[in-house]
Design an enzyme around this catalytic site. Structure first.
Site, PDB file in Angstrom:
ATOM      1  N   ASP A   8      76.414  58.889  73.335  1.00 18.73           N
ATOM      2  CA  ASP A   8      75.734  59.954  72.589  1.00 18.73           C
ATOM      3  C   ASP A   8      76.713  61.120  72.507  1.00 18.73           C
ATOM      4  OD1 ASP A   8      73.626  61.535  71.422  1.00 18.73           O
ATOM      5  OD2 ASP A   8      73.227  62.435  73.367  1.00 18.73           O
ATOM      6  N   SER A   9      76.345  62.125  71.728  1.00 20.16           N
ATOM      7  CA  SER A   9      77.167  63.341  71.693  1.00 20.16           C
ATOM      8  C   SER A   9      77.137  64.064  73.037  1.00 20.16           C
ATOM      9  CB  SER A   9      76.630  64.281  70.614  1.00 20.16           C
ATOM     10  OG  SER A   9      75.319  64.695  70.953  1.00 20.16           O
ATOM     11  N   CYS A  71      72.050  57.680  69.844  1.00 21.99           N
ATOM     12  CA  CYS A  71      72.225  58.909  69.073  1.00 21.99           C
ATOM     13  C   CYS A  71      71.881  58.593  67.623  1.00 21.99           C
ATOM     14  CB  CYS A  71      73.677  59.358  69.186  1.00 21.99           C
ATOM     15  SG  CYS A  71      74.078  60.813  68.214  1.00 21.99           S
ATOM     16  N   GLU A 150      71.360  70.539  76.723  1.00 21.06           N
ATOM     17  CA  GLU A 150      72.682  70.525  77.372  1.00 21.06           C
ATOM     18  C   GLU A 150      72.771  71.607  78.448  1.00 21.06           C
ATOM     19  OE1 GLU A 150      75.245  68.313  77.032  1.00 21.06           O
ATOM     20  OE2 GLU A 150      73.957  67.123  75.740  1.00 21.06           O
ATOM     21  N   CYS A 182      65.850  62.572  67.469  1.00 20.96           N
ATOM     22  CA  CYS A 182      67.126  62.884  68.134  1.00 20.96           C
ATOM     23  C   CYS A 182      66.910  62.625  69.609  1.00 20.96           C
ATOM     24  CB  CYS A 182      67.486  64.348  67.894  1.00 20.96           C
ATOM     25  SG  CYS A 182      68.843  64.945  68.946  1.00 20.96           S
ATOM     26  N   HIS A 184      68.093  63.822  72.233  1.00 23.87           N
ATOM     27  CA  HIS A 184      67.969  64.965  73.148  1.00 23.87           C
ATOM     28  C   HIS A 184      66.512  65.426  73.254  1.00 23.87           C
ATOM     29  CE1 HIS A 184      72.354  65.376  72.776  1.00 23.87           C
ATOM     30  NE2 HIS A 184      72.316  66.247  73.762  1.00 23.87           N
TER      31      HIS A 184
END
Ligand code: DGL
Length: 249
Positions: A8-9, A71, A150, A182, A184
């Protein structure tokens, strides 16, 4: 034993990892967070595709038998290129779960929260095209959501203010189902549900991605279920955020 590569990012893909490990608890995992380049949401598809190729090379060097793009944005930007460029490698991707949302809505309006890159992707647009004659599909970028996760801010006043700004426009348009497009966003699920209230269903596609991972490994003839669990966490930037979210799991 299978080696399952996931990327993932950033830390968001751990919301997918936690579902995969429920159904495949005795495998070896390598998780890569591309947090030196996070967020992916507004970046060019060509740049994300380059990153996805570099990460795929890394995960293959670790012996990955399957690569899960945990992702939505990377799937939209890169999965077709990856399948073309690595013909022998099984990839599992993800996209917003429009189908179950469209089939389950009572108000006839569903809300999709995702990144700008995902909402522009051709796969998402064609899926949306299949359902939008029957249900109204409202979209919003979860602005600031990735940054919150994050930073490890999953609840409290700052999380609520940020979530409210992107979620309320969907609720005002009568969405009774919210698709988390998403990876996240599931870490903000508590805050999302608090703001959305009881009558709203929140859909996370991660369990379906986990089932697909099992299927892909079976199809590739890989033995599973016999090994010992292990996980290696890797990142292109500081490991702090990844370690923090992993500790939550
Ligand atoms: N977690 C990712 C997704 O599912 C990417 C978020 C981002 O980096 O903008 O889309």
């Amino acid at each position: 034993m299978a080696v399952i590569g996931i990327f993932d990012s950033g830390s968001g893909g751990l919301s997918v990892y936690r579902e995969i490990v429920k159904v495949l608890p005795r495998e070896s995992y390598v998780y890569f967070a591309d947090n030196a380049f996070c967020p992916y949401g507004e970046k060019l598809a060509s740049f994300i595709s380059e990153r996805a190729h570099a990460i795929t090379d890394f995960l293959l060097s670790k012996g990955a038998d399957v690569i899960v793009l945990a992702c939505n944005t990377a799937t939209a930007a890169a999965i077709a290129d990856l399948r073309r460029d690595y013909p022998g490698v099984p990839f599992v991707g993800m996209e917003p779960a429009v189908k179950p949302a469209a089939l389950g809505t009572r108000s006839g309006v569903i809300g999709v929260l995702a990144t700008a890159g995902t909402l522009k992707g051709s796969k998402y647009l064609s899926t949306r095209g299949l359902y939008e004659d029957n249900v109204k599909i409202e979209e919003h970028v979860g602005e600031g959501f990735v940054e919150l996760v994050e930073k490890g801010i999953l609840e409290g006043p700052e999380a609520e203010k940020t979530v409210r700004a992107s979620l309320e426009p969907l609720l005002r348009r009568n969405a009774d189902t919210i698709v988390l497009g998403c990876t996240h966003y599931p870490f903000l699920r508590g805050t999302i549900e608090k703001i959305a209230g009881d009558g709203v269903r929140v859909i996370d596609p991660a369990p379906a991605v986990a089932r697909q991972t099992v299927k892909v490994l079976q199809e590739s003839g890989k033995q599973t279920g016999q090994g010992v669990f292990s996980i290696e966490l890797c990142s292109s930037g500081s490991p702090e955020s990844l370690n923090r979210i992993f500790a939550l799991l």
